[in-house]
Design a protein around this motif. Structure first.
Motif: not given
Length: 128
Positions: A92-95, A117-128
């Motif tokens: 998935t594009t987020l995690g 600590p918890e951190f996000n995994l995020m593709t740049p194109f999933s932020q739109n």
């Protein structure tokens, strides 16, 4: 960057999407993360084990346990740090990820867990 402190041990994490190693068509999204472990305690410590939870946007959780990090069990003196880069992939594009390191004080052999600590995994194109 996110940070957590446990018994004087500060863990900082930053993550970055790796488009070169990823494939949108195959739903394989690769992320790198950099960890900095700072020993702000008065004791020399050794990192013995890692325990990760990797969670994708569908709620699927992978658990990863093992000795050390990237093949080493670093000894960290007071006032020193240890940095390393590793990675993971998602479908998935987020995690997100979080976990613990098992540390041991060299003076007396006391073992204790340090929070990652918890951190996000995020593709740049999933932020739109």
């Amino acid at each position: 960057m996110v940070t957590a402190v446990t018994e004087g041990i500060k863990v900082s994490v930053k993550s970055k999407y790796q488009p070169y190693y990823s494939s949108v068509r195959q739903m394989n999204f690769v992320f790198a993360y950099e960890i900095c472990i700072e020993n702000n305690s008065h004791h020399t410590i050794q990192l013995l084990k890692r325990h990760w939870y990797i969670i994708d946007a569908n709620g699927y959780t992978r658990e990863v346990k093992g000795d050390g990090v990237i093949g080493v069990q670093p000894v960290i003196e007071p006032g020193q740090d240890h940095k390393y880069v590793s990675g993971c992939n998602l479908t998935t594009t987020l995690g997100k990820m979080h976990g613990t390191f098992l540390m041991e004080r060299q003076l007396d052999g006391k073992q204790f867990e340090v929070n990652i600590p918890e951190f996000n995994l995020m593709t740049p194109f999933s932020q739109n």
